[in-house]
Design an enzyme around this catalytic site. Structure first.
Site, PDB file in Angstrom:
ATOM      1  N   LYS A 197       0.852  -1.191   0.000  1.00  0.00           N
ATOM      2  CA  LYS A 197       0.000   0.000   0.000  1.00  0.00           C
ATOM      3  C   LYS A 197       0.881   1.231   0.000  1.00  0.00           C
ATOM      4  O   LYS A 197       2.007   1.200   0.524  1.00  0.00           O
ATOM      5  CB  LYS A 197      -0.891   0.035   1.243  1.00  0.00           C
ATOM      6  N   SER A 247      -8.311  -5.075 -10.982  1.00  0.00           N
ATOM      7  CA  SER A 247      -6.928  -4.680 -11.273  1.00  0.00           C
ATOM      8  C   SER A 247      -6.137  -5.834 -11.872  1.00  0.00           C
ATOM      9  O   SER A 247      -5.329  -5.650 -12.790  1.00  0.00           O
ATOM     10  CB  SER A 247      -6.220  -4.231  -9.984  1.00  0.00           C
TER      11      SER A 247
HETATM   12  N1  GLU Z   1      -7.233   0.313  -3.305  1.00  0.00           N
HETATM   13  C1  GLU Z   1      -7.973  -0.853  -3.601  1.00  0.00           C
HETATM   14  C2  GLU Z   1      -8.044  -1.761  -2.400  1.00  0.00           C
HETATM   15  O1  GLU Z   1      -7.906  -1.314  -1.279  1.00  0.00           O
HETATM   16  C3  GLU Z   1      -7.495  -1.554  -4.852  1.00  0.00           C
HETATM   17  C4  GLU Z   1      -6.084  -2.019  -4.863  1.00  0.00           C
HETATM   18  C5  GLU Z   1      -5.607  -2.520  -6.216  1.00  0.00           C
HETATM   19  O2  GLU Z   1      -6.390  -2.585  -7.150  1.00  0.00           O
HETATM   20  O3  GLU Z   1      -4.431  -2.857  -6.297  1.00  0.00           O
HETATM   21  O4  GLU Z   1      -8.329  -2.917  -2.512  1.00  0.00           O
END
Ligand code: GLU
Length: 431
Positions: free
Chosen positions: A113, A366
């Site tokens: 993250k 994604s």
């Molecule tokens: N920010 C999104 C999550 O918390 C997506 C993360 C991503 O697609 O890598 O799952």
């Protein structure tokens, strides 16, 4: 002297909370202690300083983080958050949840993250672009399409992802769209990726109502948060026939016991830049309908069947869990429920679908974007969302079975599955 920092109590520290969740699951998962120690520890932490020239001519140095929690099951994966309250502990927690999320739904990814401490609402577009390019320059040599693949999160958009892809491509000397997901669909992104988290949440709600034998038409829903995730789940659930009675965004919310047509509210919020409060009347389904103003705290305690927190973490705590009337909670935010609240809700018999399963539609979308980039393909939106649905339905079943088998809540069950998968990769790869 700068402003005194708000003290975060232990109960509010998201990383401490993520460790408590692991501890509860470890009682069932029984991972050997040396491997469990690895599961509790982020692999790599980047703390970067980003000087940005503001429109005023002054330079401000922003702080950003990227935490790569685990690459045991594949490249690290996870979004980048822009928010004034970003902290290292928050990013560590979010990177851990990404690891368990990808493992719960069995994607070939680890977890990561990113976060930048900033207030994007108070910045111009050009300032945001300079900040995003600066952040990418700072982390570029530590990421890559087979190393760590960022994506959007709170207050980051497809446009921001595209600036970052461009900056990364300049650094490596060739166009590299697969380094970031969540790009606009006409610029290397995937159809359906933007909707995938919210729609995925609605697919999970459908699984829950099937499991509990509820009738969507008689099932009321309140949603906290009306950004990308909140508005898409509101649209999907309304179209599936659910009665959406409560909505809110960061400025406040409304309660309409007769139900709101959310598809009429979304364009007002998006195109006119309105708030839930200023747009809600457009969703009234009859002229005589009554709307009550509610705060974000009150929204959580409304008399509804299903509650969907879709904003930030730590909103359901030891203080308000007892007052929650919903029978079902579907966590589309990351980390909205503290471990203390989890215990209270479990005792009350609330059926809670944890973030690492409920909001995984986004990262599944994604994953499909990343595959399309690698193969130079462009899939249709329905194909993408149907595939997301398939993975979610299968994962919901697996978590439900684990929870029934061990007589534990759904969060613990999902973590047991996920921790075992990550531990297995660690052992077999031979760390
Ligand atoms: N920010 C999104 C999550 O918390 C997506 C993360 C991503 O697609 O890598 O799952």
């Amino acid at each position: 002297m700068g402003k005194p920092k708000r003290k975060v109590s232990k109960a509010e520290n998201p990383f401490e909370n993520s460790l408590k969740q692991l501890e509860a699951a470890q009682k069932i998962a029984k991972i050997e202690p040396s491997v469990y120690e690895i599961l509790r520890t982020p692999q790599r932490i980047l703390d970067v300083k980003i000087p940005v020239k503001l429109d005023s001519g002054k330079t401000k140095v922003f702080t950003g983080y990227r935490v790569q929690y685990s690459d045991a099951r594949g490249p690290c994966k996870g979004g980048i958050r822009y928010h004034p309250s970003v902290s290292l502990d928050e990013v560590k927690a979010l990177s851990s949840w990404m690891t368990w999320k990808c493992a719960t739904v069995d994607l070939p990814y680890g977890g990561a993250k990113g976060g930048v401490i900033c207030n994007p609402k108070a910045m111009s577009k050009t300032e945001l672009e300079r900040l995003s390019r600066g952040y990418m320059r700072a982390i570029a040599r530590f990421i890559g399409p087979d190393i760590d693949i960022p994506a959007p999160d709170v207050y980051t958009t497809g446009e921001i992802m595209l600036w970052m892809v461009d900056e990364y491509s300049k650094i490596v000397g060739h166009y590299e769209p697969a380094v970031i997901t969540g790009k606009p669909p006409d610029k290397g992104g995937s159809e359906g990726r933007e909707e995938a988290t919210g729609y995925g949440g609605a697919f999970i709600v459908r699984e829950v109502v099937n499991h509990l034998n509820l009738n969507p038409k008689e099932t009321t829903v309140a949603i906290q948060g009306f950004g990308n995730v909140g508005s898409n789940v509101a649209e999907a659930l309304f179209n599936m026939g659910f009665k959406i009675v409560g909505l809110s965004d960061s400025t406040g919310g409304v309660y309409a016991k007769d139900g709101l047509d959310t598809t009429k509210i979304i364009p007002c919020k998006e195109e006119v830049g309105g708030t839930v409060l200023s747009c809600a009347h457009l969703g009234m389904m009859a002229r005589a309908m009554h709307l009550d103003k509610v705060s974000n705290e009150q929204l959580l305690e409304l008399p509804v069947d299903i509650l969907i927190p879709a904003a930030l973490e730590n909103v359901i705590t030891g203080k308000n869990a007892q007052k929650i009337k919903a029978k079902v909670i579907v966590e589309l935010a990351n980390g909205p429920t503290t471990p203390e609240a989890d215990k209270i809700l479990h005792k009350k018999g609330v059926f809670l679908v944890p973030d690492i399963l409920a909001n995984s539609g986004g990262v599944i979308g994604s994953y499909f974007e990343w595959i399309q980039n690698k193969k130079n393909e462009h899939w249709k939106k329905d194909d993408v969302l149907n595939r997301v649905d398939e993975i979610l339905a299968k994962s919901f079943d697996a978590v439900l079975k684990t929870s029934q088998e061990h007589k534990v809540d759904m969060r613990t069950a999902a973590l047991v599955l996920a921790m075992r998968r990550v531990a297995d990769a660690i052992k077999k790869r031979g760390y």
